[in-house]
Design a protein around this motif. Structure first.
Motif, short mmCIF file in Angstrom:
data_model
loop_
_atom_site.label_atom_id
_atom_site.label_comp_id
_atom_site.label_asym_id
_atom_site.label_seq_id
_atom_site.Cartn_x
_atom_site.Cartn_y
_atom_site.Cartn_z
N ASP A 120 8.14 -27.83 6.40
CA ASP A 120 8.99 -29.00 6.16
C ASP A 120 10.46 -28.61 6.21
O ASP A 120 10.82 -27.44 6.31
CB ASP A 120 8.63 -29.62 4.81
CG ASP A 120 8.83 -31.13 4.80
OD1 ASP A 120 9.50 -31.65 5.71
OD2 ASP A 120 8.33 -31.79 3.87
N ASP A 121 11.30 -29.62 6.13
CA ASP A 121 12.75 -29.39 6.26
C ASP A 121 13.29 -28.45 5.19
O ASP A 121 14.30 -27.78 5.42
CB ASP A 121 13.49 -30.74 6.19
CG ASP A 121 13.06 -31.70 7.29
OD1 ASP A 121 12.59 -31.22 8.33
OD2 ASP A 121 13.19 -32.92 7.09
N ASP A 122 12.64 -28.40 4.03
CA ASP A 122 13.09 -27.52 2.96
C ASP A 122 12.49 -26.12 3.04
O ASP A 122 12.70 -25.29 2.17
CB ASP A 122 12.77 -28.14 1.59
CG ASP A 122 11.27 -28.38 1.38
OD1 ASP A 122 10.49 -28.06 2.29
OD2 ASP A 122 10.91 -28.89 0.31
N TYR A 161 2.85 -26.20 4.66
CA TYR A 161 1.62 -26.90 4.27
C TYR A 161 0.57 -26.65 5.35
O TYR A 161 0.88 -26.61 6.54
CB TYR A 161 1.86 -28.41 4.14
CG TYR A 161 2.91 -28.77 3.13
CD1 TYR A 161 2.56 -29.06 1.80
CD2 TYR A 161 4.26 -28.81 3.47
CE1 TYR A 161 3.53 -29.38 0.86
CE2 TYR A 161 5.23 -29.12 2.53
CZ TYR A 161 4.86 -29.40 1.23
OH TYR A 161 5.83 -29.72 0.30
N ILE A 162 -0.68 -26.52 4.92
CA ILE A 162 -1.77 -26.35 5.86
C ILE A 162 -2.79 -27.46 5.66
O ILE A 162 -3.15 -27.81 4.53
CB ILE A 162 -2.43 -24.95 5.73
CG1 ILE A 162 -3.46 -24.75 6.84
CG2 ILE A 162 -3.00 -24.71 4.34
CD1 ILE A 162 -3.93 -23.30 6.99
N TYR A 163 -3.23 -28.05 6.76
CA TYR A 163 -4.19 -29.15 6.78
C TYR A 163 -5.43 -28.63 7.51
O TYR A 163 -5.32 -27.96 8.54
CB TYR A 163 -3.60 -30.36 7.51
CG TYR A 163 -2.30 -30.84 6.91
CD1 TYR A 163 -2.26 -31.97 6.11
CD2 TYR A 163 -1.11 -30.14 7.11
CE1 TYR A 163 -1.07 -32.41 5.53
CE2 TYR A 163 0.08 -30.55 6.54
CZ TYR A 163 0.10 -31.69 5.75
OH TYR A 163 1.28 -32.10 5.17
N PHE A 164 -6.62 -28.95 7.00
CA PHE A 164 -7.83 -28.35 7.57
C PHE A 164 -9.06 -29.11 7.10
O PHE A 164 -8.98 -30.05 6.31
CB PHE A 164 -7.92 -26.87 7.18
CG PHE A 164 -7.94 -26.64 5.68
CD1 PHE A 164 -9.14 -26.56 4.99
CD2 PHE A 164 -6.76 -26.51 4.96
CE1 PHE A 164 -9.16 -26.35 3.61
CE2 PHE A 164 -6.77 -26.31 3.59
CZ PHE A 164 -7.98 -26.22 2.90
N GLY A 165 -10.22 -28.66 7.59
CA GLY A 165 -11.49 -29.20 7.12
C GLY A 165 -12.18 -30.11 8.10
O GLY A 165 -11.67 -30.43 9.17
N ILE A 223 -0.79 -32.72 12.25
CA ILE A 223 0.29 -33.15 11.37
C ILE A 223 1.61 -33.15 12.13
O ILE A 223 1.89 -32.23 12.90
CB ILE A 223 0.39 -32.24 10.11
CG1 ILE A 223 1.42 -32.80 9.11
CG2 ILE A 223 0.71 -30.80 10.49
CD1 ILE A 223 0.99 -34.06 8.43
N HIS A 224 2.37 -34.22 11.98
CA HIS A 224 3.76 -34.20 12.44
C HIS A 224 4.58 -35.11 11.54
O HIS A 224 4.05 -35.98 10.83
CB HIS A 224 3.88 -34.61 13.93
CG HIS A 224 3.66 -36.06 14.20
ND1 HIS A 224 2.41 -36.64 14.29
CD2 HIS A 224 4.54 -37.07 14.45
CE1 HIS A 224 2.52 -37.93 14.57
NE2 HIS A 224 3.80 -38.23 14.67
N LYS A 225 5.88 -34.89 11.55
CA LYS A 225 6.79 -35.64 10.70
C LYS A 225 7.86 -36.29 11.57
O LYS A 225 8.42 -35.65 12.46
CB LYS A 225 7.45 -34.72 9.67
CG LYS A 225 8.43 -35.42 8.73
CD LYS A 225 9.09 -34.41 7.79
CE LYS A 225 10.06 -35.09 6.83
NZ LYS A 225 10.74 -34.11 5.94
N ARG A 226 8.13 -37.56 11.31
CA ARG A 226 9.15 -38.29 12.06
C ARG A 226 9.83 -39.30 11.13
O ARG A 226 9.16 -40.09 10.47
CB ARG A 226 8.54 -39.02 13.25
CG ARG A 226 9.52 -39.88 14.04
CD ARG A 226 8.81 -40.61 15.15
NE ARG A 226 9.71 -41.50 15.88
CZ ARG A 226 9.95 -42.77 15.54
NH1 ARG A 226 9.36 -43.29 14.46
NH2 ARG A 226 10.77 -43.51 16.25
#
Length: 475
Positions: free
Chosen positions: A166-168, A172-176, A220-223
């Motif tokens: 993230d910007d800070d 983070y990890i996303y899975f499963g 995952i993506h952030k916009r």
């Protein structure tokens, strides 16, 4: 010399999909670094039965991750494979390496790269490097995430990582994935977890992402401050509530926090079978490159063209568009692909393994060169490069680094198609003794402006001609 041009299979000019045709590549994940996009892919490789017949892909012997990169999204450089799992891999404790995820983070003022992978469906590992193309090492010597990890105990398939820094600077990890018995509607097997500052440890407890009809393939993506969690829906063939994702499609959820809570939205990419006539699992990655958004996904188009669509998958690219309200438009998968975003300069040294289209050739690591080169060159084979800018002045000469073999031959240079305008040729002598790398040069005429460039290989039939290391034009 009389010869017949061999035909491109899978990726056919002027199409951009699949992105490469000299190798398979599944479960794509994109890393943008500098002026390039790096795609990391499960290294699908043909499996054979006892009679030498190609059989269905079992995925059980996949221990490598393939890497390609591009600065223009049409011409791709083949960086070969990362030996991840098994006795010859960086992570010797792992038995397989599937579905990679890669991310960059500056730690202690230095660029660090992290490659996460699935050890079949039993755990997730991580490798590190100082470069997006390696070399890679296993920093912890064991799995990064197991079912003993807090909050992970009930995950059916512990695989398919996606990672966000993230910007800070927090990771983070996303899975499963997977579907517990009878729980098709709400499997409850998607997870998100905070990473440690070092990116090789985890912090806290994994949280459930309540993804409807979850199957696999975290993304995952952030916009604009919105976090988009994307995934592949399961193949339940019963009745689904209105508004639920159909089978085998890429769906998305949104949140204003990387850990949730999440709101389900809709699906954005139908199963590959809808577009290409050969179904299978659906796997994707969404990334931003030069202010535009793209989606990488896989389909069995190359193997279908080869007549062996037995689960051997290839990566494709498409544009991804967000609406004004932040929702995502539906993606139309196709063979056309995406537009080339910049021209290729022929006046800088080009690795031969940078390829837009090809017929017949392969690539492999050449120890004597210390890099990957083009091999298996036969009479009538060729390589095509898209959007090569020769400038207003034009090119006056062509040089190439080659390794001479038994046959020798010629590299013919053509514009716009393999049998297009002839601008010159470079004779390559047959080897006289041990293989040796030499630099050759020849004059060219008529190469001005922007054209597709084709290197057409000619020589004796039935014998190895030469290997191509790199090439360059001079004005």
């Amino acid at each position: 010399m009389v010869f017949q041009l061999n035909q491109a299979i899978g990726k056919v000019p002027p199409n951009g999909n699949p992105v490469v045709a000299n190798r398979y590549g599944a479960d794509p994940y994109a890393l943008v670094f500098g002026d390039r996009v790096y795609l990391y892919m499960t290294h699908d490789a043909l499996e054979y039965d006892g009679n030498g017949t190609i059989k269905e892909n079992t995925y059980s012997s996949i221990r490598k991750i393939a890497v390609i990169s591009s600065s223009d999204l049409v011409n791709w450089t083949d960086h070969g494979e990362i030996a991840v799992a098994g006795p010859d891999g960086a992570a010797k404790w792992a038995t397989q390496s599937w579905a990679p995820a890669a991310v960059h983070k500056v730690i202690g003022g230095k660029d660090k790269f992290f490659l996460y992978f699935a050890n079949n469906a039993s755990g997730i590992g991580v490798l590190t490097s100082d470069s997006p193309v390696g070399p890679w090492v296993d920093p912890i010597g064991e799995a990064h995430i197991l079912r003993s990890t807090p909050g992970v105990e009930e995950v059916t398939w512990l695989f398919d990582p996606a990672v966000l820094v993230d910007d800070d600077g927090q990771g983070y990890i996303y899975f499963g994935g997977g579907v517990p018995e009878g729980q098709f509607t709400e499997p409850g097997t998607a997870r998100v977890m905070m990473l440690g500052e070092d990116m090789t440890s985890v912090a806290g407890t994994a949280e459930v992402i309540p993804a409807p009809f979850m199957f696999e393939d975290a993304g995952i993506h952030k916009r604009n401050g919105v976090y988009y969690y994307t995934y592949c829906s399961n193949f339940y063939d019963g009745e689904r509530p209105e508004g639920s994702p159909p089978a085998g499609e890429i769906a998305y959820m949104t949140s204003d926090n990387p850990m949730g809570p999440w709101t389900y939205r809709e699906t954005i990419l139908k199963n590959p079978g809808h577009f290409f006539g050969v179904s299978g699992n659906n796997h994707h990655a969404i990334f931003q490159f030069h202010d535009e958004w793209y989606i990488a996904y896989h389909a069995q188009t190359l193997s279908k063209a080869q007549g062996i669509a037995n689960g051997y998958r290839s990566t494709h690219l498409g544009r991804l568009f967000h609406n004004g309200d932040g929702s995502i438009q539906h993606v139309e998968a196709d063979y056309k692909g995406v537009q080339q975003i910049k021209s290729l300069s022929p006046y800088q040294r080009v690795q031969a393994v940078t390829i837009g289209w090809s017929a017949g050739v392969m690539t492999e690591f050449e120890a004597a060169v210390g890099d990957r080169i083009v091999t298996d060159i036969g009479n009538g084979d060729w390589i095509g490069l898209s959007g090569v800018d020769f400038g207003r002045k034009g090119a006056g000469a062509f040089s190439a680094s080659v390794i001479c073999l038994e046959g020798g031959g010629t590299i013919e240079l053509h514009l716009d198609e393999p049998a297009g305008l002839f601008i010159g040729e470079l004779p390559v002598p047959a080897a006289d003794g041990p293989e040796n790398q030499i630099e050759l040069k020849a004059e060219v005429n008529g190469a001005e402006g922007i054209h597709d460039l084709y290197l057409v290989f000619t020589g004796k039939t039935g014998v190895p001609l030469y290997k191509l290391v790199s090439w360059q034009f001079v004005e």
